[in-house]
Design a protein around this motif. Structure first.
Motif, PDB file in Angstrom:
ATOM      1  N   LYS A 124      12.931 -17.758 -28.651  1.00 49.20           N
ATOM      2  CA  LYS A 124      13.071 -17.024 -27.387  1.00 49.20           C
ATOM      3  C   LYS A 124      13.718 -17.917 -26.328  1.00 49.20           C
ATOM      4  O   LYS A 124      14.619 -17.492 -25.607  1.00 49.20           O
ATOM      5  CB  LYS A 124      11.696 -16.516 -26.922  1.00 49.20           C
ATOM      6  N   VAL A 125      13.276 -19.177 -26.277  1.00 49.65           N
ATOM      7  CA  VAL A 125      13.886 -20.108 -25.317  1.00 49.65           C
ATOM      8  C   VAL A 125      15.374 -20.297 -25.636  1.00 49.65           C
ATOM      9  O   VAL A 125      16.212 -20.317 -24.734  1.00 49.65           O
ATOM     10  CB  VAL A 125      13.169 -21.484 -25.317  1.00 49.65           C
ATOM     11  N   ALA A 136      14.872 -28.268 -20.627  1.00 48.42           N
ATOM     12  CA  ALA A 136      13.528 -28.852 -20.557  1.00 48.42           C
ATOM     13  C   ALA A 136      12.486 -27.888 -21.121  1.00 48.42           C
ATOM     14  O   ALA A 136      11.455 -28.307 -21.638  1.00 48.42           O
ATOM     15  CB  ALA A 136      13.180 -29.207 -19.119  1.00 48.42           C
ATOM     16  N   ALA A 137      12.780 -26.606 -21.067  1.00 45.13           N
ATOM     17  CA  ALA A 137      11.831 -25.608 -21.559  1.00 45.13           C
ATOM     18  C   ALA A 137      11.680 -25.648 -23.081  1.00 45.13           C
ATOM     19  O   ALA A 137      10.728 -25.117 -23.633  1.00 45.13           O
ATOM     20  CB  ALA A 137      12.255 -24.212 -21.110  1.00 45.13           C
ATOM     21  N   PRO A 189       8.446 -28.576 -25.192  1.00 46.51           N
ATOM     22  CA  PRO A 189       7.094 -28.352 -25.713  1.00 46.51           C
ATOM     23  C   PRO A 189       7.077 -27.583 -27.033  1.00 46.51           C
ATOM     24  O   PRO A 189       6.206 -27.812 -27.868  1.00 46.51           O
ATOM     25  CB  PRO A 189       6.397 -27.549 -24.609  1.00 46.51           C
ATOM     26  N   TRP A 190       8.069 -26.713 -27.238  1.00 49.73           N
ATOM     27  CA  TRP A 190       8.101 -25.930 -28.486  1.00 49.73           C
ATOM     28  C   TRP A 190       8.649 -26.763 -29.619  1.00 49.73           C
ATOM     29  O   TRP A 190       8.213 -26.616 -30.765  1.00 49.73           O
ATOM     30  CB  TRP A 190       8.889 -24.637 -28.273  1.00 49.73           C
ATOM     31  N   GLU A 195       8.788 -18.838 -33.042  1.00 53.16           N
ATOM     32  CA  GLU A 195       9.099 -17.609 -32.300  1.00 53.16           C
ATOM     33  C   GLU A 195       9.357 -17.919 -30.827  1.00 53.16           C
ATOM     34  O   GLU A 195      10.314 -17.434 -30.233  1.00 53.16           O
ATOM     35  CB  GLU A 195       7.924 -16.625 -32.372  1.00 53.16           C
ATOM     36  N   GLN A 196       8.478 -18.748 -30.273  1.00 51.02           N
ATOM     37  CA  GLN A 196       8.623 -19.110 -28.862  1.00 51.02           C
ATOM     38  C   GLN A 196       9.911 -19.913 -28.655  1.00 51.02           C
ATOM     39  O   GLN A 196      10.641 -19.705 -27.691  1.00 51.02           O
ATOM     40  CB  GLN A 196       7.418 -19.936 -28.382  1.00 51.02           C
TER      41      GLN A 196
END
Ligand SMILES: Nc1ncnc2c1ncn2[C@@H]1O[C@H](COP(=O)(O)OP(=O)(O)OP(=O)(O)O)[C@@H](O)[C@H]1O
Ligand SMILES: [Mg+2]
Ligand SMILES: [Zn+2]
Lengths: 385, 199
Positions: free
Chosen positions: A162-163, A175-176, A179-180, A158-159
């Motif tokens: 969104k990114v 880069a965001a 982590p996901w 989900e995260q």
């Protein structure tokens, strides 16, 4: 395991019901709309904390009542467990195990059950999402860690989605994503490995059950079809170090797939690879059941799948689950109906049907027979002991 | 709330806004305050106002403070070589209660969560990197919550910190599944502090 006592109050069309039940076959018969499915649903609610067919609590509470209640006593060789579920029309539910307030997750492993219902046939015919839900449900109920990873994987996806959407609208930088990707591949790898192991364990059991149910003219195969390839043909190594390396390897291939799909995913604003796109392929003699099998054949496959599950749950938990067969016998000819009972491998089997003549006479002779009508069990027919 | 005089109803309403306080508890608290001595009631009101007026963010670590620097940053006995990164100031307080760390802190002001609109730029990451670049810090302990967001944040920070030549470790792994650091019991936190892992 078996259910020794069931109490329903203001549950579905039951105002008040209290039943003592022995192990063995319990036949529940009665006309359409009598409350047979509701009875099995009550048992599922006690065992799993929720209903397999409805998402909301208020449906479970009897019309014009505010509160419903289910109490079930489950008995294993070692101990007895009392589960009590309070259901409020407002949507709240309360779970007690042996009189102590608990969370839903605490029910995991307390009372393993396997339910066959008519919607299982839809499962074979329908979209992959239904089959994934089956895997998630079964694996979560036997392995707390699986549930943990499912919840976290979904959240990570989900995260990530969104990114991806933010990236499409140029509101963030690539880069965001990192982590996901990392979270999704770490948790996703666990799901893939557990699903792979589980399907590998289920396939031979389902095939065996199918042979018993049908007499074995055609062979049933199940295969895990992950959306991202993992090394197949072997299950996770028993050695702890090796197993960790194995998890690492799958994590890396999933991470690589996510990276490879990044452009496409960014365009679509959603994640196109990973366990949320997995499937299980079910085939008879190599032909897709979904596309080719007849109605009766699909039903036998669905039954065999559930019977196979019983065996796997037994192997994984050391406890034979309670087998609930809702309306399993319709559409089956007499031979297959016999086959169903021959394939049952459980301490207790509850089977519903409209007409008790559907149950083979020798099985019926040894069974506890309950006649249901209009939300009441009107007879606990005499049963030779 | 028809049966209540207006001022009492207002107090109940305000109390209900507090986390974990439902209508029943709010009513019980309000009646309790009503029967409390005038001094006690005034002391509570004053304490609330005082906190709002005097508490600020520490300019170094973003902990709560009522002085220039927070109690941790102004303590000369703290180990300057170890820096512990937490999501919120309340996590810092939980760590301090457990008493397992001799170093200093950095409060991020949240965790990465794109769904809530929180990206790297919303957190105090550049401030963290600046502190590390000063050169005194040898080890950064990432103590964000063991949630998906906490893990992802730790992952992101590790990637940013490693090029700076500091040792990066993670301690959340020993904490209860899905639990907030805030609620973890002190023993668990203390144990987690021992078992920090290299990232
Ligand atoms: N919340 C509720 N309150 C009262 N009655 C309900 C509630 N939910 C369902 N019912 C009723 O319960 C009845 C019995 O449903 P159930 O599905 O158990 O029937 P069944 O015996 O399995 O029938 P079939 O043979 O058609 O499968 C239905 O007529 C339905 O309208
Ligand atoms: Mg039914
Ligand atoms: Zn400070």
């Amino acid at each position: 395991m078996h259910l020794s006592r069931l109490e329903l109050r203001e549950f579905r069309n039951y105002e008040r019901l209290a039943l003592e039940l022995p192990a063995g076959v319990v036949a529940v018969h009665g006309p359409n709309g009598a409350g047979k499915t509701n009875l099995l649903e009550g048992i599922c609610v006690a065992a799993a904390g929720d209903s397999p067919r409805s998402r909301t609590t208020d449906e479970l509470v009897r019309h014009r009542s505010q509160y419903g209640f289910v109490r079930a006593d489950f008995v294993t060789a070692e101990r007895g467990t009392r589960v009590e579920i309070g259901l409020a029309e407002s949507g709240r539910r309360q779970i007690k195990i042996d009189g102590v307030l608990r969370r839903r997750a605490d029910l995991i492993g307390v009372a393993p059950i396997v339910l066959f219902s008519a919607s299982d046939i839809e499962l074979l015919r329908g979209e992959p999402s239904g089959r994934r839900r089956l895997l998630d449900r079964e694996l979560s109920s036997i392995r707390g860690s699986y549930y943990y990873h499912v919840v976290r994987y979904r959240r990570a996806i989900e995260q990530r989605n969104k990114v991806l959407k933010d990236l499409r609208e140029r509101r963030t930088t690539e880069a965001a994503l990192a982590p996901w990707d990392s979270a999704a591949s770490r948790h996703g790898a666990r799901l893939m490995l557990d699903r792979s192991d589980f399907t590998a364990a289920l396939a031979p059991e389902a095939e065996r059950a199918h042979t018993v149910v049908t007499g074995g003219r055609r062979s049933l195969t199940l295969a895990y079809r992950p959306s991202v390839a993992i090394p197949t043909g072997q299950s996770a190594p028993a050695d702890e170090k090796e197993a960790a390396g194995w998890v690492e390897q799958v994590t890396e291939s999933l991470a690589a797939a996510l990276k490879e799909r990044r452009r496409v995913d960014m365009q679509l604003g959603t994640t196109t690879a990973g366990p949320h796109r997995d499937d299980i392929e079910v085939a008879l003699d190599g032909q897709s059941v979904r596309a080719y099998a007849s109605q009766g054949e699909q039903r036998s496959c669905a039954v065999a799948l559930r019977m196979g599950l019983t065996a796997v749950v037994r192997a994984m938990t050391g406890e034979a689950p309670l087998l609930l067969l809702d309306d399993v016998l319709s559409e089956l000819d007499e031979r297959h109906r016999r086959g169903v009972f021959a394939a049952c491998d459980a301490e207790q089997v509850m089977v519903t049907c409209c007409d008790q003549q559907d149950i083979p006479p020798d099985v019926l002779a040894g069974a506890t027979v309950l006649a249901v009508e209009d939300g009441r069990v009107i007879s606990d027919c005499d049963r030779p002991r | 709330m028809r049966a209540y005089p207006r001022s009492l109803a207002r107090l109940i309403e305000e109390l209900e806004k507090l986390p974990g306080v439902g209508p029943k508890t709010a009513q019980r608290l309000a009646l309790h305050l009503l029967h409390a001595s005038a001094e006690d009631a005034a002391a509570l009101a004053e304490a609330i106002q005082d906190v709002k007026q005097s508490i600020r963010e520490c300019p170094v670590c973003f902990n709560y403070t009522d002085a220039d620097l927070c109690p941790v940053c102004s303590d000369p006995h703290r180990d300057e070589a170890t820096l512990c990164v937490v999501g919120e100031a309340r996590d810092l307080l939980a760590m301090e209660r457990a008493g397992g760390l001799r170093g200093r802190y950095h409060v991020l002001g949240g965790l990465l969560s794109p769904m809530d609109g929180i990206g790297p730029e919303s957190l105090r990451i550049s401030e963290l990197l600046a502190r590390v670049r000063e050169g005194k810090i040898r080890e950064v302990v990432l103590a964000t919550n063991p949630t998906v967001e906490g893990d992802a944040t730790a992952m992101y920070l590790a990637a940013q910190l490693r090029p700076l030549g500091v040792r990066v470790t993670r301690i959340a792994l020993g904490l209860p599944v899905g639990g907030d650091l805030d609620y973890a019991d002190d023993v668990t936190i203390a144990r987690a502090l021992e078992g920090r892992t290299e990232m």
